[in-house]
Design an enzyme around this catalytic site. Sequence first.
Site, short mmCIF file in Angstrom:
data_model
loop_
_atom_site.label_atom_id
_atom_site.label_comp_id
_atom_site.label_asym_id
_atom_site.label_seq_id
_atom_site.Cartn_x
_atom_site.Cartn_y
_atom_site.Cartn_z
N PHE A 98 8.84 8.07 -33.55
CA PHE A 98 8.96 7.78 -32.12
C PHE A 98 9.95 8.68 -31.40
O PHE A 98 10.01 8.66 -30.16
CB PHE A 98 9.37 6.31 -31.91
CG PHE A 98 10.77 5.98 -32.34
CD1 PHE A 98 11.86 6.24 -31.52
CD2 PHE A 98 11.01 5.39 -33.58
CE1 PHE A 98 13.16 5.93 -31.92
CE2 PHE A 98 12.29 5.07 -33.99
CZ PHE A 98 13.37 5.35 -33.15
N ARG A 153 25.44 -5.34 -24.24
CA ARG A 153 24.16 -5.57 -24.93
C ARG A 153 23.48 -6.83 -24.42
O ARG A 153 22.26 -6.86 -24.25
CB ARG A 153 24.37 -5.61 -26.44
CG ARG A 153 24.77 -4.20 -26.95
CD ARG A 153 24.90 -4.10 -28.43
NE ARG A 153 23.68 -4.34 -29.16
CZ ARG A 153 22.66 -3.47 -29.26
NH1 ARG A 153 22.72 -2.31 -28.64
NH2 ARG A 153 21.59 -3.78 -29.97
N ARG A 212 17.01 -5.15 -18.37
CA ARG A 212 15.66 -4.75 -18.79
C ARG A 212 14.62 -5.80 -18.42
O ARG A 212 13.50 -5.46 -18.02
CB ARG A 212 15.63 -4.47 -20.28
CG ARG A 212 16.41 -3.22 -20.67
CD ARG A 212 16.37 -3.00 -22.16
NE ARG A 212 17.09 -1.81 -22.57
CZ ARG A 212 17.93 -1.78 -23.59
NH1 ARG A 212 18.17 -2.88 -24.30
NH2 ARG A 212 18.54 -0.65 -23.92
N HIS A 268 21.01 2.47 -22.16
CA HIS A 268 21.44 2.48 -23.56
C HIS A 268 22.84 1.91 -23.58
O HIS A 268 23.66 2.24 -22.72
CB HIS A 268 21.48 3.90 -24.13
CG HIS A 268 22.29 4.00 -25.38
ND1 HIS A 268 21.77 3.69 -26.62
CD2 HIS A 268 23.60 4.30 -25.58
CE1 HIS A 268 22.73 3.82 -27.53
NE2 HIS A 268 23.85 4.20 -26.93
N LYS A 293 19.47 5.72 -18.02
CA LYS A 293 18.50 6.75 -18.38
C LYS A 293 17.78 7.30 -17.15
O LYS A 293 17.88 6.74 -16.05
CB LYS A 293 17.52 6.17 -19.40
CG LYS A 293 18.19 5.79 -20.72
CD LYS A 293 17.18 5.20 -21.68
CE LYS A 293 17.83 4.72 -22.96
NZ LYS A 293 16.84 4.10 -23.85
N THR A 327 15.60 -4.46 -26.29
CA THR A 327 15.23 -3.05 -26.13
C THR A 327 13.86 -2.90 -25.49
O THR A 327 13.67 -2.06 -24.61
CB THR A 327 15.25 -2.35 -27.50
OG1 THR A 327 16.56 -2.47 -28.05
CG2 THR A 327 14.90 -0.89 -27.38
N ASN A 371 13.26 2.13 -20.74
CA ASN A 371 13.94 0.84 -20.72
C ASN A 371 15.30 0.89 -20.03
O ASN A 371 16.15 0.04 -20.26
CB ASN A 371 14.05 0.26 -22.14
CG ASN A 371 14.91 1.10 -23.05
OD1 ASN A 371 15.46 2.13 -22.66
ND2 ASN A 371 15.05 0.66 -24.29
#
Length: 135
Positions: free
Chosen positions: A58, A86, A103, A116, A10, A92, A113
Amino acid sequence: MSLRTLVLLKPDAVRRGLVGAILSRYEAKGLTIVAMEQRTIDAAVADQHYAEHVAKEFYPPLRDFVTGGPLVALVLEGDNSVDVVRLLNGATDGSKAAPGTIRGDFSLSNRENLVHGSDSPESAEREIGIWFPGL
């Protein structure tokens, strides 16, 4: 079983110069980069990617965040890649992610965070089709 999964680094990861550090973690676990592209997306792509969240409270700040700067989209391939990514990404909410995860080590907030990862092989197929049509 060798699978493909979509990963987004991100805008916060790009802005903070963490792309190389994050990619090296995926590669160190034996995942192969099949496709990778840095780009800035518009709201339409964000809405398509996050379709299940568009109506949630959100979502507007999330959309603003992911469209607010360049990100890196990539397809990774390897044994159980969806689950491996993951686990490497961590929870998350970065404040709750375990140390040793991406993270847990680098995230500064729940929204920013860093990454993805597709949450299932079916989601991976759908998301890869959005980001890398024809792959």
